[in-house]
Design an enzyme around this catalytic site. Structure first.
Site, short mmCIF file in Angstrom:
data_model
loop_
_atom_site.label_atom_id
_atom_site.label_comp_id
_atom_site.label_asym_id
_atom_site.label_seq_id
_atom_site.Cartn_x
_atom_site.Cartn_y
_atom_site.Cartn_z
N GLU A 85 0.84 -1.21 0.00
CA GLU A 85 0.00 0.00 0.00
C GLU A 85 0.87 1.25 0.00
OE1 GLU A 85 -3.40 1.78 3.05
OE2 GLU A 85 -1.94 0.32 3.75
N ASP A 157 -5.27 -2.77 -3.00
CA ASP A 157 -5.04 -1.35 -3.30
C ASP A 157 -3.60 -1.08 -3.71
OD1 ASP A 157 -4.18 -1.93 -0.72
OD2 ASP A 157 -5.00 -0.11 0.19
#
Length: 323
Positions: A85, A157
């Site tokens: 991330e 993500d």
């Protein structure tokens, strides 16, 4: 990831949101104060968080985005130092600041090499979600302070941001045999679709590890609202010709509308699950990370930014649709 680390991640996200990304309104030349704040903040971020993997003694350098100041203390307990991330944020920020930083490509390429050195065991082009320092290497898949690596899996993500940053890098610098940005991006995009998308409900899953869950498992149909990076989906569809990205866009919007229709704030919870009736609802406490999993908290604080970026990127088209 604990709250402090999430806020560091959110800080990086905020910097990217203010940066000179092609999808944002650029800083005006006359707006000297705003531009200087951007540059000062970027340089401070880079100095504080962009870190070289000093265990790599040969070859070209590898860089990662450190999310805390702890280092291995020699006590036989490995220490987490970064996650995919944070790495995705770092790659986005760096390529978007290329107009301001003559070293941006060197830094980005070091981040690219680091990503390629830390891949998931499931989706072979996706990034292992966390690395830990054991005093001799940065290892993948370590849990509870283990000194040896274990099974490595991804977080959605981080993979989305890395793939998109590679497309920006290809547009900015072009690809080469040493840094095949576009080829790698296309391979990542394919793996994201294959390993991180629920293709029954057309929602993003939490990571490629969910691909190995039974469909009756509550994790299989769960999603994380801060992964709703809608602006990427039309880009991925256009560059691959894969219409499933359009289905993912529509499926995600349907869940957003369903959740927000039942409360007044318009905010989404950290995690969303499918209940026994087949309806998507906020997750229960401690579903994956914390008691706040079903509320607007340290994951979903990024969701307005993510959805706002999609609005900005599609605003001209939306304006044309107004009667």
């Amino acid at each position: 990831m604990n709250t402090a680390k999430k806020w560091i991640a959110a800080f990086s996200a905020g910097l990217f949101a203010l940066s000179a990304c092609p999808l944002l309104t650029s800083v005006q030349a006359a707006d000297v104060d705003r531009e200087q704040v951007l540059l000062d903040t970027y340089q401070q971020w880079k100095k504080t968080y962009v870190t070289e993997d000093t265990y790599i003694s040969s070859g070209k350098p590898q860089y990662y985005v450190s999310y805390e100041e702890n280092r291995y203390a020699g006590d036989g307990v490995s220490v987490p130092v970064t996650v995919s991330e944070a790495h995705g944020y770092g790659m986005l920020i760096t390529v978007c600041m290329a107009d301001y930083d003559a070293q941006a490509k060197d830094t980005f390429d070091g981040m690219y090499r680091y990503y390629r050195a830390h891949l998931s065991d499931i989706g072979e082009n996706l990034m292992s979600w966390q690395q830990c320092d054991n005093g001799s290497a940065l290892i993948d898949g370590a849990t509870d302070g283990a000194m040896q690596g274990g099974d490595a899996d991804s977080a959605t993500d981080g993979d989305l941001d890395i793939a998109y940053s590679l497309l920006l890098a290809d547009q900015r610098w072009g690809s080469s045999e040493e840094t095949p940005y576009r080829e790698t991006a296309l391979a990542m995009i394919q793996d994201i679709m294959d390993y991180e998308v629920n293709q029954e409900d057309w929602l993003l899953q939490l990571g490629d590890w969910v691909h190995e869950c039974d469909q009756s498992d509550s994790y299989y149909s769960a999603t994380r609202s801060s992964d709703f990076i809608l602006q990427y989906f039309p880009v991925f569809e256009a560059i691959t010709g894969d219409e499933r990205w359009g289905k993912l866009y529509d499926g995600t919007c349907a869940v957003i509308e369903s959740i927000t229709a039942e409360q007044s704030t318009g905010l989404l919870p950290d995690f969303i699950v499918k209940n026994a009736a087949g309806k998507f609802v906020p997750a229960p406490e401690n579903f994956l990370e914390d008691v706040t999993d079903g509320t607007y908290a340290y994951n979903s604080c990024r969701t307005p930014w993510r959805l706002g970026m999609d609005l900005l990127s599609t605003l001209p088209k939306r304006v044309q649709m107004i009667p």
